[in-house]
Design an enzyme around this catalytic site. Sequence first.
Site, PDB file in Angstrom:
ATOM      1  N   LEU A 242       1.017  -1.239   0.131  1.00  0.00           N
ATOM      2  CA  LEU A 242      -0.056  -0.188  -0.104  1.00  0.00           C
ATOM      3  C   LEU A 242       1.080   1.264   0.085  1.00  0.00           C
ATOM      4  O   LEU A 242       1.138   1.890   1.199  1.00  0.00           O
ATOM      5  CB  LEU A 242      -1.089  -0.227   1.355  1.00  0.00           C
ATOM      6  CG  LEU A 242      -1.804  -0.911   1.308  1.00  0.00           C
ATOM      7  CD1 LEU A 242      -2.982  -1.083   2.469  1.00  0.00           C
ATOM      8  CD2 LEU A 242      -2.877  -1.108   0.014  1.00  0.00           C
ATOM      9  N   HIS A 243       1.223   1.514  -1.249  1.00  0.00           N
ATOM     10  CA  HIS A 243       2.358   2.755  -1.397  1.00  0.00           C
ATOM     11  C   HIS A 243       1.770   4.006  -0.829  1.00  0.00           C
ATOM     12  O   HIS A 243       2.420   4.624   0.158  1.00  0.00           O
ATOM     13  CB  HIS A 243       2.799   2.967  -2.868  1.00  0.00           C
ATOM     14  CG  HIS A 243       3.242   1.721  -3.551  1.00  0.00           C
ATOM     15  ND1 HIS A 243       4.301   1.053  -3.540  1.00  0.00           N
ATOM     16  CD2 HIS A 243       2.356   0.998  -4.621  1.00  0.00           C
ATOM     17  CE1 HIS A 243       4.528   0.279  -4.034  1.00  0.00           C
ATOM     18  NE2 HIS A 243       3.312  -0.073  -4.931  1.00  0.00           N
ATOM     19  N   ASP A 244       0.850   4.586  -1.202  1.00  0.00           N
ATOM     20  CA  ASP A 244       0.540   6.047  -1.096  1.00  0.00           C
ATOM     21  C   ASP A 244      -0.116   6.053   0.472  1.00  0.00           C
ATOM     22  O   ASP A 244      -0.142   7.309   1.093  1.00  0.00           O
ATOM     23  CB  ASP A 244      -0.824   6.259  -1.901  1.00  0.00           C
ATOM     24  CG  ASP A 244      -0.319   6.397  -3.464  1.00  0.00           C
ATOM     25  OD1 ASP A 244       0.958   6.754  -3.372  1.00  0.00           O
ATOM     26  OD2 ASP A 244      -1.135   6.076  -4.398  1.00  0.00           O
TER      27      ASP A 244
END
Length: 315
Positions: A242-244
Site C-alpha cells: 500500500l504505497h500511497d
Amino acid sequence: MTTPRRIIIDTDPGQDDAVAILLALASPELEVLGITAVAGNVPLPLTQKNARIICEIAGRTDIPVFAGCDAPLVRKLVTAEHVHGKTGLDGPALPDPTMPLQDRHAVDFLIETLRTEPEGSVTLCPLGPLTNIATALQRAPDIAPRIREIVLMGGAYFEVGNITPSAEFNIYVDPEAAAIVFGAGVPLVVMPLDVTHKALTSPARVRRFREMGTRPGRMVAEWTDFFERFDREKYGAEGAPLHDPCVIAWLLNPDLFLGRHINVEIETEGRFTTGMTVADWWRVSDRAPNALFMRDLDTDGFFDLLAERIARLRP
C-alpha cells in the site's frame, strides 16, 4: 486538541491512493483543504471521477475536488491500467459520483490557496506524478516559500524501479516535473519503494478491513483483493504494498518511519535510467541534502493505524 494540519492531496487514484485518501479523511489531525486530480495511473477523466467516488465512500462530499493536468509537462502520458484495471479502482462495483467537480483548474486552486493561506501552513501530499505541483511552481514561483512541506510517494533507491529497471512509476511518468519539485527548495519528505514495499498486505491484515462491517472497510478489502494479484505475480509476495497511505501515515505518526536527509536528483536524460531518483544515501557526493528519504517502516504499527482510522468511517 492541537490545530489540524492543513493539507492538499494531489492524486491519480488508484486503489492505494483511495486508501490514502480514506485514511486522511478519517483523521481529525488533518484538515483536507481539497483534492487535486492528475493524470497518472489512469487518464484524468477517470482520476477526477475516482477522487469524487472516494470522497462519497468516506461520507465527505464537502471536500472540493479539482481536475488538473491531463498530460506530463513534455512527454506522452504513460498509465498503469495493467496494475489498477481500466477504471483505476477496479475490484468492487462502484456507482458514478453525484458530488460535483469544481470549476477551477487544480493548478489555479493550488496557487490561490498557497497565496491566501498563512505562509508555512499548508502541506502538499502528492500521491501520483508531480505534474500539477510542478506546473504551479513554474507558473507562480512565489508559492514555493509558502509551502510548509511536500510529503510525496515516489522514487526508489534500494528497490530500484517498478515501471522500468531503474525508475518508479510516479517519477517516470513525468521526470521533468519531478526535477522541478525536487529542485524548488521546498522541504521534502519522500516515501520511495524502499519503504512502501514494506507496507505489505496479508490475508490477516485484509481480513481486519473486511470484518469491519462498514462500506469503507469492505471497499479497502475488495480493492486490495484486486490490487494484490499483480504484485503477487510480480514479486512473489503474499500481498501487495500500500504505497500511497504511507504519505498520510507519516503525517499522523512519523515515528513509524526511519530515513535520512540526503540529496536526491532526478534523471531526465538517461538512455536506460530516465525517471530514476538518484538518491545519495551514502552521502558520497558533495550535493546538499534536499529531502528526507525514508527507508524503513514499522509495518504492524502502520496497519494498526490504518485499520483503526478506516473503522471510524461510517457513512
